[in-house]
Design a protein around this motif. Structure first.
Motif, mmCIF file in Angstrom:
data_model
loop_
_atom_site.group_PDB
_atom_site.id
_atom_site.type_symbol
_atom_site.label_atom_id
_atom_site.label_comp_id
_atom_site.label_asym_id
_atom_site.label_seq_id
_atom_site.Cartn_x
_atom_site.Cartn_y
_atom_site.Cartn_z
ATOM 1 N N VAL A 128 0.853 -1.187 0.000
ATOM 2 C CA VAL A 128 0.000 0.000 0.000
ATOM 3 C C VAL A 128 0.890 1.238 0.000
ATOM 4 O O VAL A 128 1.796 1.350 0.826
ATOM 5 N N VAL A 129 0.637 2.100 -0.935
ATOM 6 C CA VAL A 129 1.446 3.307 -1.073
ATOM 7 C C VAL A 129 0.492 4.490 -1.254
ATOM 8 O O VAL A 129 -0.521 4.359 -1.933
ATOM 9 N N THR A 130 0.782 5.593 -0.608
ATOM 10 C CA THR A 130 -0.017 6.794 -0.811
ATOM 11 C C THR A 130 0.843 7.856 -1.477
ATOM 12 O O THR A 130 1.986 8.055 -1.073
ATOM 13 N N TYR A 131 0.321 8.465 -2.517
ATOM 14 C CA TYR A 131 1.113 9.506 -3.199
ATOM 15 C C TYR A 131 0.346 10.819 -3.259
ATOM 16 O O TYR A 131 -0.887 10.824 -3.245
ATOM 17 N N ARG A 132 1.096 11.885 -3.360
ATOM 18 C CA ARG A 132 0.488 13.204 -3.371
ATOM 19 C C ARG A 132 0.222 13.661 -4.797
ATOM 20 O O ARG A 132 0.894 14.533 -5.335
ATOM 21 N N ASN A 135 -3.077 13.280 -8.096
ATOM 22 C CA ASN A 135 -4.438 12.943 -8.468
ATOM 23 C C ASN A 135 -4.554 11.467 -8.861
ATOM 24 O O ASN A 135 -3.623 10.883 -9.426
ATOM 25 N N TRP A 136 -5.707 10.884 -8.624
ATOM 26 C CA TRP A 136 -5.907 9.452 -8.911
ATOM 27 C C TRP A 136 -5.774 9.126 -10.396
ATOM 28 O O TRP A 136 -5.403 8.015 -10.765
ATOM 29 N N LYS A 137 -6.067 10.106 -11.242
ATOM 30 C CA LYS A 137 -6.059 9.823 -12.681
ATOM 31 C C LYS A 137 -4.638 9.616 -13.219
ATOM 32 O O LYS A 137 -4.459 8.994 -14.267
ATOM 33 N N PHE A 138 -3.633 10.100 -12.486
ATOM 34 C CA PHE A 138 -2.253 9.836 -12.929
ATOM 35 C C PHE A 138 -1.963 8.333 -12.916
ATOM 36 O O PHE A 138 -1.297 7.817 -13.798
ATOM 37 N N GLN A 139 -2.467 7.641 -11.897
ATOM 38 C CA GLN A 139 -2.243 6.199 -11.846
ATOM 39 C C GLN A 139 -3.053 5.487 -12.921
ATOM 40 O O GLN A 139 -2.566 4.568 -13.580
ATOM 41 N N ALA A 140 -4.299 5.929 -13.113
ATOM 42 C CA ALA A 140 -5.143 5.317 -14.158
ATOM 43 C C ALA A 140 -4.483 5.464 -15.530
ATOM 44 O O ALA A 140 -4.518 4.550 -16.351
ATOM 45 N N GLU A 141 -3.869 6.606 -15.780
ATOM 46 C CA GLU A 141 -3.210 6.836 -17.075
ATOM 47 C C GLU A 141 -1.901 6.062 -17.186
ATOM 48 O O GLU A 141 -1.569 5.506 -18.226
ATOM 49 N N ASN A 142 -1.146 6.059 -16.095
ATOM 50 C CA ASN A 142 0.240 5.579 -16.180
ATOM 51 C C ASN A 142 0.387 4.076 -16.309
ATOM 52 O O ASN A 142 1.344 3.593 -16.933
ATOM 53 N N ILE A 143 -0.545 3.322 -15.744
ATOM 54 C CA ILE A 143 -0.366 1.858 -15.741
ATOM 55 C C ILE A 143 -0.376 1.313 -17.175
ATOM 56 O O ILE A 143 0.157 0.244 -17.439
ATOM 57 N N VAL A 144 -0.928 2.061 -18.100
ATOM 58 C CA VAL A 144 -0.894 1.647 -19.507
ATOM 59 C C VAL A 144 -0.143 2.677 -20.354
ATOM 60 O O VAL A 144 -0.435 2.855 -21.540
ATOM 61 N N ASP A 145 0.808 3.349 -19.753
ATOM 62 C CA ASP A 145 1.579 4.354 -20.485
ATOM 63 C C ASP A 145 2.882 3.734 -20.977
ATOM 64 O O ASP A 145 3.819 3.526 -20.199
ATOM 65 N N GLY A 146 2.925 3.451 -22.267
ATOM 66 C CA GLY A 146 4.121 2.828 -22.827
ATOM 67 C C GLY A 146 5.253 3.824 -23.039
ATOM 68 O O GLY A 146 6.408 3.440 -23.223
ATOM 69 N N TYR A 147 4.914 5.096 -22.993
ATOM 70 C CA TYR A 147 5.864 6.148 -23.345
ATOM 71 C C TYR A 147 6.889 6.381 -22.230
ATOM 72 O O TYR A 147 8.025 6.745 -22.492
ATOM 73 N N HIS A 148 6.496 6.175 -20.973
ATOM 74 C CA HIS A 148 7.339 6.622 -19.857
ATOM 75 C C HIS A 148 8.452 5.644 -19.489
ATOM 76 O O HIS A 148 9.417 6.020 -18.839
ATOM 77 N N PHE A 149 8.302 4.369 -19.880
ATOM 78 C CA PHE A 149 9.120 3.336 -19.250
ATOM 79 C C PHE A 149 10.623 3.592 -19.368
ATOM 80 O O PHE A 149 11.364 3.505 -18.392
ATOM 81 N N THR A 150 11.066 3.913 -20.571
ATOM 82 C CA THR A 150 12.518 4.052 -20.748
ATOM 83 C C THR A 150 13.061 5.349 -20.131
ATOM 84 O O THR A 150 14.272 5.547 -20.083
ATOM 85 N N PRO A 208 -8.112 15.764 -4.279
ATOM 86 C CA PRO A 208 -7.611 16.043 -5.636
ATOM 87 C C PRO A 208 -6.124 15.712 -5.775
ATOM 88 O O PRO A 208 -5.682 15.272 -6.833
ATOM 89 N N ASP A 209 -5.373 15.887 -4.698
ATOM 90 C CA ASP A 209 -3.932 15.667 -4.794
ATOM 91 C C ASP A 209 -3.438 14.561 -3.858
ATOM 92 O O ASP A 209 -2.301 14.597 -3.387
ATOM 93 N N LEU A 210 -4.292 13.604 -3.599
ATOM 94 C CA LEU A 210 -3.889 12.516 -2.703
ATOM 95 C C LEU A 210 -4.592 11.217 -3.111
ATOM 96 O O LEU A 210 -5.809 11.179 -3.255
ATOM 97 N N THR A 211 -3.793 10.155 -3.281
ATOM 98 C CA THR A 211 -4.327 8.879 -3.788
ATOM 99 C C THR A 211 -3.633 7.723 -3.088
ATOM 100 O O THR A 211 -2.426 7.767 -2.864
ATOM 101 N N GLU A 212 -4.420 6.717 -2.772
ATOM 102 C CA GLU A 212 -3.856 5.492 -2.202
ATOM 103 C C GLU A 212 -3.851 4.411 -3.284
ATOM 104 O O GLU A 212 -4.842 4.231 -3.981
ATOM 105 N N VAL A 213 -2.734 3.724 -3.405
ATOM 106 C CA VAL A 213 -2.629 2.630 -4.373
ATOM 107 C C VAL A 213 -2.334 1.344 -3.616
ATOM 108 O O VAL A 213 -1.432 1.307 -2.771
#
Ligand code: FES
Ligand code: FE2
Lengths: 172, 439
Positions: B206-210, B212-227, B338-343
């Motif tokens: 369990v990790v909490t980040y400062r 928005n929740w939509k950053f995680q929704a976008e990033n888990i399928v973001d092929g652009y960021h990995f490298t 708005p600026d706090l999400t638990e994953v």
């Protein structure tokens, strides 16, 4: 754990404290190559989520046999990555040190530790410049190897180990 | 975890026109800063998204027997997910209908009933009111007392292959309609089990980040960021490869090789808002002849060569709005502010697969995920940087236009795109915009 008798155990509290203090200093000074050398050849660095479950079936926050520990240190010292750019600074406070005899030449040293951590850099930015306490009970299983004390196991039981965490990408 | 409060922000405009927040054109796709920062947008999301659509709340293996329960959230609504006597699943709002105390205090457990700690009202596994303490007498309840039926029941509950979803919307479409093409990828993941079942066994991270929740929704399928974000991890792969427990999951041992491998495959943006990416295996022969050959041959027998290529390949999903599946884990993100999400990352095991595989994949996840892993902390660090960056509200728009000219829309209304494009992210925002416009 039986009552501690330094004569029987062959390890005094002074010696145990000196060892744990030195380890803490190496971590805080980022002397991590030296820190690696404190472990036995098969030593484990372990931060469990639940230490009552078998490690092979449960994730740990960290479960590092030697090569993984080396990798972690290599990562920290030689490879920049966002979660440590900028780096953390840490200070370990060690207290409540107790020694108990283990089996065959092994000693268990227990301590309570508070590690204060802060990310360096522009303290006006989110996540930087905030001093965080990390509170743990620590158990060292030590062995004498060629006369030197070595860590066979360092187990760190964070008091909030099964709860939400933030960045723990440094050595505790 | 101590977290400082919301940064002071400009007061929200009363009106919330999604057309002001998502800009779409033939070659344009932009999202306004306020969509990630504005407390009014966040409030609207809780109603218009989290109370309207299906929300993932758990897996059947977490509550295998009657009386087993776990707690979860649907947006900001705390719920109890409970297994009834007949094996049915009840989803109950975790608030006593008397005067509102929390009823269930443990995150999971087994119980015959739930008893409110305040005045002792008792509820059954199905939430029905089983007893009112000191009901009779002059100081008790009137004989005309309209006793409530029990804990508030979440009206819609459905499962898909063990995944439990719930919705406050009684009219929500079927779970199959909601999942659409995502069901194909879920099937591929779960059919890695020789018996077609997964189970949550390990403790989660369990990790909490400062951010928005939509950053995680976008990033888990973001092929652009990995490298970029995981450049350091690729350096570890160069040096350590599989020797520290990757178990063959992260392929490529140099930047060039990783780029080449990650350029293959396909991504989809579904009309329901899901983002998917998948890469079938090129040559199943190498698996069948490899060290885990027996395991793969069993899957081949069950599913045939074409399905096996998908099953044994890699895949990642962002299932609208709060569920991710990647590697061998179920990931859930929970908006807190708005600026706090638990994953929460729940590693799962494949029932019926050899121990070597389940343990190997668990070690692999341990190495990459969690607050001390070599991958996930970098992602959440970026989410916090992203949120902080948006405090610079002088700039209006975020650009999500990669691959916009190469994506194609198919007959069911899904978009198909290339791996490092932003097809999955645009699909998220299209659905987001539709739901937010429904008011
Ligand atoms: S609030 Fe639950 S019994 Fe009174
Ligand atoms: Fe990532």
């Amino acid at each position: 754990m039986g009552a501690y008798d330094p004569e029987v155990a062959g390890l005094t509290r002074d010696e145990a404290e000196a060892f744990v203090y030195r380890e803490a200093r190496l971590i805080d000074d980022l002397e991590l190559e030296e820190w690696l050398r404190l472990f036995t050849e098969d030593g484990i660095y372990w931060i469990p989520i639940d230490d009552s479950k078998p490690v092979e079936w449960n994730t740990s926050l960290v479960y590092d046999p030697p090569l993984r520990r080396e990798e972690r240190v290599y990562h920290l010292l030689h490879v920049p990555f966002p979660a440590q750019a900028p780096r953390s600074r840490t200070v370990h406070l060690v207290s409540n040190v107790e020694v108990a005899a283990g089996g065959d030449d092994a000693f268990t040293v227990r301590s309570n530790q508070v590690v204060y951590e802060v990310r360096q850099g522009d303290f006006r930015q989110v996540g930087l410049g905030e001093v965080r306490p990390i509170v743990a009970r620590v158990e060292h299983v030590l062995r004498r190897v060629d006369g030197e004390l070595r860590i066979a196991l360092k187990k760190i039981l964070l008091i909030d180990r099964e709860m939400s965490q933030s960045n723990l990408t440094f050595i505790i | 975890m101590a977290v400082t409060g919301l940064a002071a922000r400009a007061p929200a405009r009363g009106d919330l026109d999604p057309d002001d927040l998502v800009l779409e054109g033939p070659h344009t796709y932009r999202v306004h800063t306020r969509a990630y920062t504005d407390p009014a947008v966040f409030e609207a999301e809780m109603e218009r998204i989290f109370s309207r659509t299906w929300v993932y709340i758990g897996h059947e293996s977490e509550i295998p027997h009657p009386g087993d329960y776990k707690t979860a959230h649907i947006g900001r609504q705390p719920v109890i997910v409970s297994r009834g006597d007949g094996g049915e699943i009840h989803v109950l709002v975790n608030r006593c209908v008397h005067r509102g105390s929390v009823v269930c205090r443990s995150p999971r457990g087994t119980a015959n009933y739930f008893r409110c700690p305040y005045h002792g009202w008792v509820y059954g596994k199905d939430g029905s009111l089983a007893g009112i303490a000191m009901r009779e007498g002059d100081s008790g309840y009137s004989e005309h007392f309209a006793a409530p039926a029990g804990l508030m029941r979440v009206p819609s509950v459905a499962t898909y292959r063990g995944l439990i979803f719930a919705s406050f919307n009684p009219e929500v479409p079927s779970i199959e309609q909601h999942l659409g093409r995502a069901a194909f990828l879920i099937d591929n993941k779960i059919d890695q089990s020789p018996v077609g079942e997964i189970a949550l066994r390990s403790d989660p991270y369990v990790v909490t980040y400062r951010g928005n929740w939509k950053f995680q929704a976008e990033n888990i399928v973001d092929g652009y960021h990995f490298t970029f974000v995981h450049e350091g991890f690729i350096k570890l792969q160069e040096r350590y490869g599989d020797s520290t427990g990757d178990f063959g999951v992260h392929r490529g041992r140099s930047m060039a090789e990783v780029r080449r491998i990650r350029a293959r495959g396909v991504s989809w943006g579904c009309s329901q808002g899901h983002g998917l990416s998948a890469k079938p295996v090129d040559q199943i022969e190498s698996l069948l002849d490899g060290r885990l050959g027996d395991y793969y041959r069993e899957l081949l027998e069950r599913h045939g060569p074409e399905r096996l290529a998908w099953i044994a390949g890699s895949g990642a999903m962002s299932i609208f709005p709060n569920l991710g599946i990647i590697h061998h884990q179920i990931r859930v993100w929970r908006p807190l502010a708005p600026d706090l999400t638990e994953v929460t990352v729940y590693p799962y095991e494949l029932r019926g697969a050899p121990d070597e595989i389940n343990q190997g994949w668990l070690r692999s996840q341990e190495r990459f995920y969690g607050p001390a892993g070599h991958g996930m902390p970098d992602d959440v660090e970026i989410f916090a940087l992203n949120q902080q960056g948006l405090d610079a509200s002088a700039v209006d728009w975020l650009i999500l236009e990669r691959g916009i000219d190469s994506e194609r829309r198919d007959e069911v209304g899904d978009y198909e795109g290339l791996p490092s494009g932003e097809t999955p992210q645009r699909a998220f925002w299209r659905r987001w915009k539709r739901l937010m416009a429904e008011g």
